[in-house]
Design a protein around this motif. Structure first.
Motif, PDB file in Angstrom:
ATOM      1  N   ARG A  66      -3.095  14.389   9.606  1.00 30.19           N
ATOM      2  CA  ARG A  66      -4.505  14.072   9.486  1.00 30.19           C
ATOM      3  C   ARG A  66      -4.879  13.986   8.016  1.00 30.19           C
ATOM      4  NH1 ARG A  66      -3.794  13.128  14.000  1.00 30.19           N
ATOM      5  NH2 ARG A  66      -4.893  13.810  15.871  1.00 30.19           N
ATOM      6  N   HIS A  67      -5.387  12.819   7.600  1.00 32.56           N
ATOM      7  CA  HIS A  67      -5.870  12.625   6.228  1.00 32.56           C
ATOM      8  C   HIS A  67      -4.819  13.016   5.193  1.00 32.56           C
ATOM      9  CE1 HIS A  67      -9.713  11.929   8.118  1.00 32.56           C
ATOM     10  NE2 HIS A  67      -9.717  13.145   8.623  1.00 32.56           N
ATOM     11  N   GLY A  68      -3.577  12.668   5.474  1.00 31.92           N
ATOM     12  CA  GLY A  68      -2.501  12.918   4.529  1.00 31.92           C
ATOM     13  C   GLY A  68      -1.910  14.307   4.571  1.00 31.92           C
ATOM     14  N   ASN A  69      -2.423  15.170   5.432  1.00 25.50           N
ATOM     15  CA  ASN A  69      -1.908  16.532   5.564  1.00 25.50           C
ATOM     16  C   ASN A  69      -1.231  16.704   6.920  1.00 25.50           C
ATOM     17  OD1 ASN A  69      -3.020  17.573   3.041  1.00 25.50           O
ATOM     18  ND2 ASN A  69      -5.017  17.398   4.048  1.00 25.50           N
ATOM     19  N   TYR A  70      -0.314  17.656   6.983  1.00 27.21           N
ATOM     20  CA  TYR A  70       0.399  17.936   8.223  1.00 27.21           C
ATOM     21  C   TYR A  70      -0.068  19.258   8.825  1.00 27.21           C
ATOM     22  CZ  TYR A  70       3.441  14.034   7.213  1.00 27.21           C
ATOM     23  OH  TYR A  70       3.911  12.767   6.964  1.00 27.21           O
ATOM     24  N   GLY A 117       3.314  20.566   2.766  1.00 34.91           N
ATOM     25  CA  GLY A 117       3.910  19.409   3.392  1.00 34.91           C
ATOM     26  C   GLY A 117       5.303  19.664   3.928  1.00 34.91           C
ATOM     27  N   LEU A 118       6.053  18.587   4.118  1.00 36.63           N
ATOM     28  CA  LEU A 118       7.370  18.640   4.741  1.00 36.63           C
ATOM     29  C   LEU A 118       8.424  18.170   3.754  1.00 36.63           C
ATOM     30  CD1 LEU A 118       6.297  17.017   8.125  1.00 36.63           C
ATOM     31  CD2 LEU A 118       6.612  19.461   7.667  1.00 36.63           C
ATOM     32  N   PHE A 119       9.605  18.790   3.831  1.00 42.70           N
ATOM     33  CA  PHE A 119      10.654  18.513   2.866  1.00 42.70           C
ATOM     34  C   PHE A 119      11.984  18.290   3.573  1.00 42.70           C
ATOM     35  CE2 PHE A 119       7.332  20.839   0.817  1.00 42.70           C
ATOM     36  CZ  PHE A 119       7.215  20.257  -0.436  1.00 42.70           C
ATOM     37  N   SER A 120      12.863  17.529   2.921  1.00 40.12           N
ATOM     38  CA  SER A 120      14.185  17.237   3.462  1.00 40.12           C
ATOM     39  C   SER A 120      15.181  18.291   3.009  1.00 40.12           C
ATOM     40  CB  SER A 120      14.649  15.856   2.991  1.00 40.12           C
ATOM     41  OG  SER A 120      15.990  15.624   3.387  1.00 40.12           O
ATOM     42  N   VAL A 121      16.014  18.739   3.935  1.00 41.64           N
ATOM     43  CA  VAL A 121      17.062  19.697   3.553  1.00 41.64           C
ATOM     44  C   VAL A 121      18.112  19.029   2.674  1.00 41.64           C
ATOM     45  CG1 VAL A 121      16.753  21.051   5.666  1.00 41.64           C
ATOM     46  CG2 VAL A 121      18.487  19.234   5.612  1.00 41.64           C
ATOM     47  N   TYR A 122      18.101  17.706   2.623  1.00 41.89           N
ATOM     48  CA  TYR A 122      19.123  16.981   1.873  1.00 41.89           C
ATOM     49  C   TYR A 122      18.996  17.207   0.373  1.00 41.89           C
ATOM     50  CZ  TYR A 122      22.184  13.080   0.575  1.00 41.89           C
ATOM     51  OH  TYR A 122      23.206  12.312   0.053  1.00 41.89           O
ATOM     52  N   ASN A 123      17.773  17.049  -0.133  1.00 39.63           N
ATOM     53  CA  ASN A 123      17.575  17.205  -1.584  1.00 39.63           C
ATOM     54  C   ASN A 123      16.185  17.716  -1.935  1.00 39.63           C
ATOM     55  OD1 ASN A 123      16.022  14.996  -1.005  1.00 39.63           O
ATOM     56  ND2 ASN A 123      17.183  13.549  -2.253  1.00 39.63           N
ATOM     57  N   ASP A 124      15.512  18.302  -0.958  1.00 41.85           N
ATOM     58  CA  ASP A 124      14.164  18.857  -1.131  1.00 41.85           C
ATOM     59  C   ASP A 124      13.108  17.795  -1.430  1.00 41.85           C
ATOM     60  OD1 ASP A 124      14.947  21.491  -0.629  1.00 41.85           O
ATOM     61  OD2 ASP A 124      15.530  21.812  -2.711  1.00 41.85           O
ATOM     62  N   SER A 125      13.412  16.533  -1.176  1.00 44.55           N
ATOM     63  CA  SER A 125      12.403  15.485  -1.336  1.00 44.55           C
ATOM     64  C   SER A 125      11.345  15.605  -0.239  1.00 44.55           C
ATOM     65  CB  SER A 125      13.050  14.100  -1.248  1.00 44.55           C
ATOM     66  OG  SER A 125      13.900  13.862  -2.333  1.00 44.55           O
ATOM     67  N   ILE A 126      10.139  15.156  -0.565  1.00 44.39           N
ATOM     68  CA  ILE A 126       9.077  15.114   0.434  1.00 44.39           C
ATOM     69  C   ILE A 126       9.407  14.046   1.473  1.00 44.39           C
ATOM     70  CG2 ILE A 126       6.651  14.527   0.808  1.00 44.39           C
ATOM     71  CD1 ILE A 126       6.057  15.704  -1.941  1.00 44.39           C
ATOM     72  N   VAL A 127       9.212  14.374   2.734  1.00 42.82           N
ATOM     73  CA  VAL A 127       9.346  13.394   3.808  1.00 42.82           C
ATOM     74  C   VAL A 127       7.979  13.188   4.439  1.00 42.82           C
ATOM     75  CG1 VAL A 127      11.779  13.845   4.256  1.00 42.82           C
ATOM     76  CG2 VAL A 127      10.053  15.151   5.486  1.00 42.82           C
ATOM     77  N   SER A 128       7.763  11.989   4.984  1.00 40.52           N
ATOM     78  CA  SER A 128       6.423  11.622   5.452  1.00 40.52           C
ATOM     79  C   SER A 128       6.471  10.944   6.809  1.00 40.52           C
ATOM     80  CB  SER A 128       5.762  10.701   4.427  1.00 40.52           C
ATOM     81  OG  SER A 128       5.690  11.320   3.162  1.00 40.52           O
ATOM     82  N   PRO A 129       6.713  11.707   7.872  1.00 37.46           N
ATOM     83  CA  PRO A 129       6.693  11.121   9.212  1.00 37.46           C
ATOM     84  C   PRO A 129       5.268  10.924   9.716  1.00 37.46           C
ATOM     85  CG  PRO A 129       7.096  13.468   9.364  1.00 37.46           C
ATOM     86  CD  PRO A 129       7.048  13.139   7.893  1.00 37.46           C
ATOM     87  N   LEU A 130       5.167  10.268  10.865  1.00 43.58           N
ATOM     88  CA  LEU A 130       3.925  10.121  11.615  1.00 43.58           C
ATOM     89  C   LEU A 130       2.873   9.248  10.922  1.00 43.58           C
ATOM     90  CD1 LEU A 130       3.485  13.769  12.944  1.00 43.58           C
ATOM     91  CD2 LEU A 130       4.268  11.772  14.218  1.00 43.58           C
ATOM     92  N   ILE A 131       3.284   8.432   9.965  1.00 46.59           N
ATOM     93  CA  ILE A 131       2.319   7.529   9.340  1.00 46.59           C
ATOM     94  C   ILE A 131       2.090   6.308  10.217  1.00 46.59           C
ATOM     95  CG2 ILE A 131       1.882   6.031   7.363  1.00 46.59           C
ATOM     96  CD1 ILE A 131       3.265   8.060   5.602  1.00 46.59           C
ATOM     97  N   LYS A 132       3.158   5.756  10.774  1.00 50.14           N
ATOM     98  CA  LYS A 132       3.034   4.558  11.600  1.00 50.14           C
ATOM     99  C   LYS A 132       3.601   4.736  13.002  1.00 50.14           C
ATOM    100  CE  LYS A 132       2.945   1.246   7.779  1.00 50.14           C
ATOM    101  NZ  LYS A 132       3.530   0.008   7.211  1.00 50.14           N
TER     102      LYS A 132
END
Length: 312
Positions: free
Chosen positions: A145-149, A110-125
């Protein structure tokens, strides 16, 4: 600074209200730099407004010499919005192979933020300025697609490319730093303290490269504790939407003819909500989002603040 009473001619309000407002803007000749980009979540996107948004209202007031872009995407938190805007980029942990062209490759973790390594979730809406994106300077498209990038290159090449570990994904929106930016974030998290929230806003502004910004804090969770550091640092560039909505908005709606001046408004429910620091129900479509009148007021409020700041 609280919103000052701002009167527009009745004919202008009738024009605004009679137009079916959209965020599509005709291409016309306009002075370079006359760009307003609204960055945020569903409150920026205009959920609940039946086509009326902060962006569309301000666009009508500014006229066709300005290009107004609505980059609001519902459900996104500050880190996901920051990944789109570029102030807090996102990255892929793994090194992946990008085929020559036309093929998408799964991003394993998946995708992560450089800020604190949290998961980020674009393109949902919504896209909101992500694509085309760039990895190590290569033009790509990011999809979900189906929760994967998945990511694939959009330019042609004679050979595949192997990305470096922890490669940044730079979005199209991250390159749009001209003009004025409205930063309307925070309703959906992701920050732990008021100073953490301020620090993230600072990164948005730093990435823009100047302080030609208007920062709006939410009418729901914009508590005094959360707002105070922002107000102290950004002054009149900050709009405290919670304060405005709970004190003045309903009376402006009546003065502007958006609600009837016949004693019906504010309702008892409106006053009860306002007394508890909330936006009046007459301006809300559901628990969080505004109706068309609420967005009319928000667009006018932001327009007036831009005048006061000398932005337009």
């Amino acid at each position: 600074m609280i919103f000052k009473k701002f009167k527009l001619p009745v004919y202008l309000f009738l024009i605004i209200l009679s137009i079916s407002c959209t965020d599509e803007v005709m291409e016309v000749d306009r002075p370079e730099g006359n760009i307003l980009i609204d960055i945020g979540d569903s409150l920026t996107a205009g959920a609940g407004g039946n086509g009326t948004t902060m962006s569309s209202v301000t666009s009508q007031l500014l006229g066709n010499q300005w290009l107004v872009k609505n980059m609001g995407v519902g459900g996104e938190n500050t880190l996901t919005i920051g990944a789109r805007q570029g102030g807090i980029p996102m990255y892929m942990k793994e090194s992946i192979k990008l085929p020559r062209s036309g093929f998408f490759v799964k991003i394993p973790s998946g995708l992560f933020s450089v800020y604190n390594d949290s998961i980020v979730s674009p393109l949902i809406k919504g896209n909101g300025g992500i694509n085309p994106c760039y990895v190590d300077g290569i033009k790509c498209k990011l999809i979900r697609r189906h929760g994967n990038y998945y990511i694939g290159r959009t330019d042609s090449s004679s050979s595949e490319y192997v990305t470096q570990p922890n490669s940044i994904i730079n979005t199209s929106l991250s390159k749009e730093t001209q003009g004025i930016a409205t930063i309307f974030i925070g309703q959906n998290g992701d920050y732990s303290t008021p100073m953490d929230f301020l620090n993230q806003i600072d990164l948005f502004v730093e990435h823009k490269g100047d302080e030609n910004v208007i920062i709006i804090t939410s009418h729901i969770n914009g508590t005094t504790e959360l707002v105070q550091p922002i107000r102290e640092k950004y002054g009149d560039k900050h709009i405290d939407l919670k304060e405005y909505m709970s004190t003045q908005a309903i009376y402006d709606a009546i003065d502007y003819g958006l609600l009837p001046d016949n004693g019906t408004y504010p309702t008892a429910e409106d006053l009860n909500g306002m007394n508890n620091g909330y936006a009046p129900q007459s301006l809300i479509s559901n628990g969080v989002h505004f109706n068309s009148i609420g967005y009319e007021l928000l667009g006018l409020l932001r327009y007036q603040r831009g005048i006061e700041l000398g932005y337009w």
